[in-house]
Structures are given as structure tokens and as C-alpha cells.
Write an enzyme that holds these catalytic residues in place. Structure first.
Site, PDB file in Angstrom:
ATOM      1  N   LEU A 388     145.082  82.427 -11.795  1.00 50.71           N
ATOM      2  CA  LEU A 388     144.947  81.965 -13.177  1.00 50.71           C
ATOM      3  C   LEU A 388     146.081  81.027 -13.554  1.00 50.71           C
ATOM      4  O   LEU A 388     147.257  81.309 -13.267  1.00 50.71           O
ATOM      5  CB  LEU A 388     144.949  83.154 -14.148  1.00 50.71           C
ATOM      6  CG  LEU A 388     143.949  84.272 -13.880  1.00 50.71           C
ATOM      7  CD1 LEU A 388     144.668  85.470 -13.242  1.00 50.71           C
ATOM      8  CD2 LEU A 388     143.252  84.724 -15.146  1.00 50.71           C
ATOM      9  N   ASP A 389     145.740  79.923 -14.184  1.00 55.33           N
ATOM     10  CA  ASP A 389     146.732  79.072 -14.821  1.00 55.33           C
ATOM     11  C   ASP A 389     147.277  79.826 -16.040  1.00 55.33           C
ATOM     12  O   ASP A 389     146.601  80.697 -16.580  1.00 55.33           O
ATOM     13  CB  ASP A 389     146.069  77.762 -15.243  1.00 55.33           C
ATOM     14  CG  ASP A 389     147.017  76.851 -15.997  1.00 55.33           C
ATOM     15  OD1 ASP A 389     148.154  76.679 -15.527  1.00 55.33           O
ATOM     16  OD2 ASP A 389     146.629  76.330 -17.057  1.00 55.33           O
ATOM     17  N   LYS A 390     148.497  79.498 -16.466  1.00 55.78           N
ATOM     18  CA  LYS A 390     149.085  80.223 -17.599  1.00 55.78           C
ATOM     19  C   LYS A 390     148.706  79.585 -18.938  1.00 55.78           C
ATOM     20  O   LYS A 390     148.005  80.188 -19.745  1.00 55.78           O
ATOM     21  CB  LYS A 390     150.612  80.265 -17.481  1.00 55.78           C
ATOM     22  CG  LYS A 390     151.289  80.985 -18.665  1.00 55.78           C
ATOM     23  CD  LYS A 390     152.788  81.029 -18.521  1.00 55.78           C
ATOM     24  CE  LYS A 390     153.443  79.696 -18.813  1.00 55.78           C
ATOM     25  NZ  LYS A 390     153.399  79.331 -20.262  1.00 55.78           N
TER      26      LYS A 390
END
Length: 691
Positions: A388-390
Site C-alpha cells: 500500500l502507498d501511504k
């Protein structure tokens, strides 16, 4: 063209034909897009017609209302055929055994077959001439054979029941397809638009141009996409994003066709034509996805191509070998063989997968999950890691003031906040904007305002000089005491960016800003873990901030300070080990989304619906839709195999009855029809979870 076998027949005819470059089948819509040289178009349509299909050239798929009207006419015709077939059966049972009555009964049976089965015969005989053994070919042989050996009442009834079952099946499949197409009906056909003279007038939504000012009253639906220019209201966006909670709208906010204005009157400027609204593009994307065959569907199609000829050979063996080897009467053996052909029709088998996949895609779209193909819906169940990207995925993507700490005893806390707000309000830096937005009260007049690049801002308020700056600037000013240093480090370890307000005498207060996690993120990560999926955060942010955010939501592993190419390298490494999903915002994360086993883009209803890099779009940016997709994938896969087992199991039972017992053609057609309807209705169960 209403089943994959017929699609395969047309594909076989046209693939490789001169001038044909591309074939795109939309089986649920019964449409085929052919890309071919213009001079070959007549030859293409003639080839399809020669296979027993009626062609109609379209500029768009047929409207659902037109399809329903045609199906209603066909239903009346088939009911009439059923009545005539029943009459033939009664004549056979009750009439005297004379040549005249026999000829009359055969004529009535032939009329029933003509009413119900001419289309089947045309397709079936065309397939036989090309050496293909499809559903229609099997039924044609079975009915003609039954008629020839004197079982004309059964031949008539079998054809009428078969055609009726095909129609019921087609209408059931349409229900799956129309589950998403019904969304189009959510957009009103008319809109109240402002005219050049300033008056308001109701007009056709299709004629409204971009830039037109329109308005919608409480309780009404938006007919087009746009941007609010006047008014405030809550809007139910569940039809587009799947979000159950109404969203507050004010000037500058986007609104979407098909959503419901709940309270106040709103005026909005139209931003999209009726053919280009978010709702219209969702439906177009789902219809395209329906045309892509899932892995199980491809397996079933390959199996059916082997299964049908094998059963035909078995039927021939039953017709020939028992009379020669076991002294069966020839008519008895041939009858059993014809029963086998009816049972063998792979209708239930081949229809079991597309109706299930279409139902799954429609259920997902209703929940704000746009899946670009059946393959992705089926494969999502295999995911073992989700990266997951933040920013914008786990977090909201917009900094907010999360903590304040007053350090001066000589200045009132409210006054310190007003000074900080006044300085921050003059800056366009995101951190300063977050500080200004997070503090209530009036803005004071600032004199001699100046911004120091990479440090902060300064100015005079009430005859005193103040600075609002970062850790480094306060350190350079010699005002970073041990107490201030400890407080700032504690905040920074929590992933917060600290702004310090100081006067000439010393530090007055600390203002911590952070990109806060979405409310849904923690629950989404917990649901992924419950499904046995490991989570990894990939971010370009610093290690301390990344670990603080990961700890808040429960992410297993953190990889920080990554450039887009670094993220891609990590994804490639994960994919090489096990099926890996990537969730990102679809911009900097595009390479990683494309490289992952399945890419989830936090699409957002207001962004471009056709982000090419992602396989699945989350329309409302809710991370909980990712585990929901995995769960839907598991349900879809389970129902796919339930249907395959149902279809084959029922046929095995009736095969045994036909060969060793006393199965009739009536029983055979009911077995085939019953199995088809059973798998269709079982597949439609997926729609219930998408409301």
C-alpha cells in the site's frame, strides 16, 4: 447469439477471415464488434447469416426495453408452441390408431416444432455442415431422430420445452447484465437549465452543453456531472461510490449524475456531457469487463469443446453396439441414444460461468468497486500480500493540525494561537495552511511579513516580532532548549511536522501537523490480516513518519524513502515470491500498479475513471473495499465451482438413467432445463451482496 458455444461458432467462422482484424464479443448484450476492411463487411455479415444467425447492424447496443419487447413476443410464440405440442401429445394418447389420425398428429407436432424450433434447426444444421457439434446441432439431431422413429409427440414437446428454457435462461442472464445497466435509469432524462435570458427551463439532458448552469431541488436526482456554484446540501452518492453516508456539498464541490440531492436546493455548472458522466463510464467499463473471460470460464469452454463430441460418439455407440452385442431392439437403442443427446446439451455447463462472473462484476460495481475484467475478479482470492502507498491511500493526503503545546506562562494561550494563525494565514505552504485552518478566531494584522525559504515565516503583530518556523530555524536562533528539543522529538517520532512560534524572548508554542489516517484504514488492514494477507507500506516519506502511520493502522512491514522506481523494484520482488496486490493513487504508483498481480487504484469518483495502470478501481477511496473485493472473489469462485458440479452431476445421474434405466426425452429436457436454471439462479445470488 445467447451462449458461449454459439459465440465459439461465430468466432471460428470469422477468425482468420480476409480483412477481419478484431472481434470483440459482448455475449450478455448479444453484440459483436467487428473491425474489418469496409469492402469485407458484406462478406462478414453473410458468413454469420450462413451459420443460422440473423444480423442487425447497430450504432449502439440494443436498449433493454427493446430486448424485453422482443423476448415478450418470443414468449407468446413459445407458449403457443407448447399448447400445440400438448395437443399433439393428447392426439397420440387418445385418438384411434388409424393412418388419418396418425398423419394429423404428425402435422400438429410438425407445427409445434416449426413454431419453436426453426431457429434451432437453422443453427444446428449449419453447424453440422461445418463439422461442429454444438447445442443446437445436438438438439436438431435428437428431435429429427425422434420424429423419424415415430416419437413425434415427444419430439414436438422436447423442442418447445427446450426453446422455452433457452428464453427463460436468456432473460435470467439479462437480469445479471441489467443489474448494472439499471444505474443508467438513475439519471433523469431531463434537467432544469438556465437559459440565455436568465429564466429556468426543463430540457433534455442529452442536449445540455458543458458550462450550462443547472439546478436540482431537494429529493431530486442529478442528471449530469457538475460543480456546485450555489447552495449547500447533503447528497446521497451511493449509486456511484457505494458510500452509504450522504456527503455534504457546498460551492466548488463536484456532484455526479444519478446521485440524490437530499436537503437544500443546489445550483451547479455542468462539467460533462450525458455520454461522459462518471455513471455512464462506470457502466461502459463494466460492460467491457463482461466481455473478458475469466480463467474458469476459459476452462469450461475448452472442456465443452471436448465433452460435446465425446457424448455424441457415446450416443452413436449406444445406438449401434447394444443391438449388435446385447440383442436390444434397434428402436429402443436409438431412442436411448437420442435421450443421451438431449441430456448431453452443455447449456447448463457453459452458461454457469458467464452469468456468475457478470453477477459478481455487477455486485462489485454497486459497492463502488470497478473491476476491469472477470479474470481480476476471480484471481483476487489468491492474493497473499498487499502493498500500500501511504499518502492518499492509508492517509487522507491533506495535512491537519493534530496537536498544540503552549510553553509561555506570560502570554494567554488564546492569544498565542491567534498570533500563530495570523502568521500562518499569510503563507501558502501546506503546513502553514493546516495550522491556519486548525485554529479558530480572527486573523490579526501582520506588518513586515516575510517568508524565509526552508525555515518559515516572520512578521510584526502588536508591535512585537514573531517567527513561525521549523525545528532547524529555532535551533539556528538559539531558542531550542532541552525541554523544547525533547517535546519536538517526541512529536516528530509520531510522524508529525512541528511548527514553532517564537518571539525575541523565547518559544511560545508548538503546533504539530500530520497527514492523518483515514477512519477506514485500520479496519481495512485488520480485515486483510483476517483473510491471511500480509500488508506492506511503500512510501517516499521518511522512516519515522512511515513507521508511526504503520503502527497506527497495524501494517506488518514498512519500506520508506522510496522513489517510484524503488517501489517498482519492491513489487517485482514480492510478485516473484507470491501473488501480490498493490494499492495506490494511480499517478506516481502507476508502474507498481501495472507490475502487481492485481493493481487497486484509489480512483475517486471525481478522477478519470479509466486509469490504465490499475485492474480494479475503488470509487470512494475507501480502503475497506480491498478486503471486500477479496471476499467477493472467494464467493464468486465458490459459486463457479458449485455450478460446474451441479451441471455435471445432474448429467451423470441422467446418463446412468438413460443407459441403464428408463429415462425418457421428457425427463432429459427437464434435466437439461432444470440444470440450466439452477446454475443461473445460483449465480444471481451474488447480486444480493451488492445492494
Amino acid at each position: 447469439m445467447d451462449c458461449p458455444v454459439e459465440e465459439g461458432q461465430i468466432r471460428q467462422i470469422l477468425e482468420g477471415a480476409a480483412g477481419v482484424k478484431l472481434l470483440q464479443f459482448d455475449l450478455p448484450a448479444r453484440t459483436l464488434r467487428v473491425e474489418a476492411d469496409p469492402q469485407q463487411w458484406t462478406a462478414v455479415t453473410e458468413k454469420i447469416q450462413a451459420a443460422g444467425f440473423r444480423t442487425e447492424t447497430l450504432s449502439a447496443p440494443p436498449a433493454a426495453a427493446d430486448v424485453q419487447k422482443a423476448q415478450r413476443r418470443e414468449l407468446y410464440r413459445l407458449i403457443a408452441a407448447l399448447v400445440v405440442a400438448a395437443t399433439a401429445e393428447l392426439m397420440h394418447l387418445l385418438s384411434p390408431e388409424t393412418s388419418l389420425w396418425r398423419i394429423a398428429g404428425m402435422a400438429v407436432a410438425a407445427l409445434a416444432i416449426g413454431l419453436s424450433g426453426l431457429g434451432v434447426f437453422k443453427k444446428g444444421l449449419s453447424a453440422l455442415l461445418r463439422g461442429q457439434l454444438g447445442i443446437n446441432a445436438l438438439m436438431s439431431v435428437a428431435v429429427i431422430g425422434a420424429f423419424v422413429i415415430g416419437q413425434w409427440p415427444e419430439a414436438a414437446m422436447v423442442m418447445a420445452l427446450y426453446s422455452l428454457a433457452e428464453l427463460i435462461e436468456a432473460r435470467s442472464v439479462d437480469r445479471a447484465r441489467n443489474a448494472i445497466a439499471q444505474l443508467l435509469a438513475l439519471s433523469p432524462p431531463q434537467i432544469e437549465a438556465r437559459q440565455a435570458d436568465g429564466s429556468w427551463q426543463i430540457q433534455d439532458a442529452k442536449t445540455v452543453a458543458v458550462g450550462t448552469l443547472a439546478r436540482v431541488k431537494p429529493g431530486e436526482r442529478f442528471a449530469l456531472d457538475g460543480v456546485v456554484t450555489s447552495g449547500q446540501s447533503a447528497v446521497d452518492q451511493s449509486s456511484v461510490t457505494g458510500e452509504s453516508i450522504p456527503v455534504d456539498k457546498a460551492p466548488g464541490d463536484p456532484v455526479f449524475a444519478g446521485t440524490i440531492n437530499q436537503s437544500g436546493s443546489l445550483e451547479f455548472e455542468v462539467s460533462k456531457l450525458s455520454t461522459d458522466t462518471v455513471l455512464a463510464r462506470i457502466i461502459h467499463a463494466v460492460e467491457q469487463a463482461q466481455g473478458q473471460r475469466a480463467p474458469t470460464q476459459r476452462f469450461v469452454d475448452r472442456f465443452a469443446r471436448i465433452y460435446t463430441p465425446a457424448v455424441f460418439v457415446l450416443a452413436v455407440a449406444v445406438a449401434v453396439l447394444p443391438p449388435l452385442m446385447l440383442d436390444w431392439p434397434w428402436l429402443t437403442a436409438i431412442y436411448k441414444a437420442l435421450v443421451l443427446l438431449v441430456i448431453a446439451c452443455p447449456c447448463a455447463l457453459v452458461i454457469s460461468t458467464p452469468v456468475t462472473v457478470v453477477s459478481g462484476l455487477s455486485a462489485a460495481a454497486r459497492r463502488g468497486i470497478l473491476v476491469k475484467g472477470g479474470a481480476y475478479l476471480e484471481e483476487a482470492r489468491k492474493l497473499r500480500v498487499v502493498a500500500l502507498d501511504k499518502t492518499g491511500t492509508i492517509t487522507a493526503g491533506t495535512p491537519q493540525l493534530v496537536q498544540t503545546r503552549m510553553l509561555s506562562t506570560s502570554t494567554d494561550a488564546v492569544q498565542i494561537e491567534r498570533i500563530a494563525k495570523s502568521l500562518a494565514a499569510r503563507s501558502d505552504h501546506p503546513v502553514s495552511k493546516a495550522v491556519a485552518a486548525g485554529i479558530d478566531g480572527e486573523v490579526l494584522e501582520v506588518g513586515n511579513f516575510a517568508a524565509e525559504l526552508g525555515r518559515g515565516v516572520k512578521g510584526d503583530i502588536g508591535g512585537h516580532s514573531y517567527v513561525l518556523g521549523n525545528h532547524r530555524w529555532i535551533h539556528e536562533r538559539g531558542q531550542c532548549s532541552a525541554e523544547v528539543e525533547a517535546l519536538m522529538l517526541a512529536m516528530e517520532e509520531q510522524g508529525q511536522t512541528v511548527s514553532v512560534l517564537a518571539s525575541e524572548q523565547g518559544v511560545l508554542g508548538l503546533f504539530a501537523v500530520a497527514d492523518t489516517t483515514k477512519e477506514s484504514s485500520k479496519q481495512a488492514i485488520a480485515e486483510l490480516k483476517a483473510l491471511g494477507i500480509r500488508t506492506v507500506m511503500l512510501t517516499g516519506d521518511n522512516e519515522a513518519t512511515a513507521r508511526a502511520i504503520a503502527a497506527q493502522v497495524g501494517i506488518d512491514e514498512v519500506k520508506a524513502n522510496l522513489l517510484p522506481e524503488d517501489k517498482l523494484q519492491v513489487i517485482n520482488g514480492l510478485v516473484a515470491q507470491q501473488p501480490t496486490g498493490m494499492v495506490g493513487d494511480g499517478v506516481n504508483d502507476s508502474p507498481s500498479l501495472a507490475a502487481a498481480s492485481i493493481g487497486f487504484s484509489m480512483g475517486g469518483a471525481g478522477t478519470d475513471i479509466a486509469k490504465e495502470a490499475a485492474d480494479i478501481l475503488i470509487m470512494n477511496d475507501d480502503l475497506r473495499r480491498v478486503p471486500e473485493t477479496v471476499q467477493l472473489s472467494k464467493r464468486t469462485y465458490a459459486i463457479l465451482w458449485q455450478n460446474i458440479i451441479f451441471a455435471l452431476g445432474i448429467k451423470v445421474v441422467f446418463f446412468a438413467l438413460a443407459v441403464f434405466g428408463n429415462a425418457s426425452m421428457w425427463m432429459a429436457v427437464f434435466a437439461d432445463m432444470g440444470a440450466s436454471l439452477l446454475v443461473v439462479f445460483n449465480g444471481l445470488r451474488l447480486l444480493r451482496g451488492g445492494k
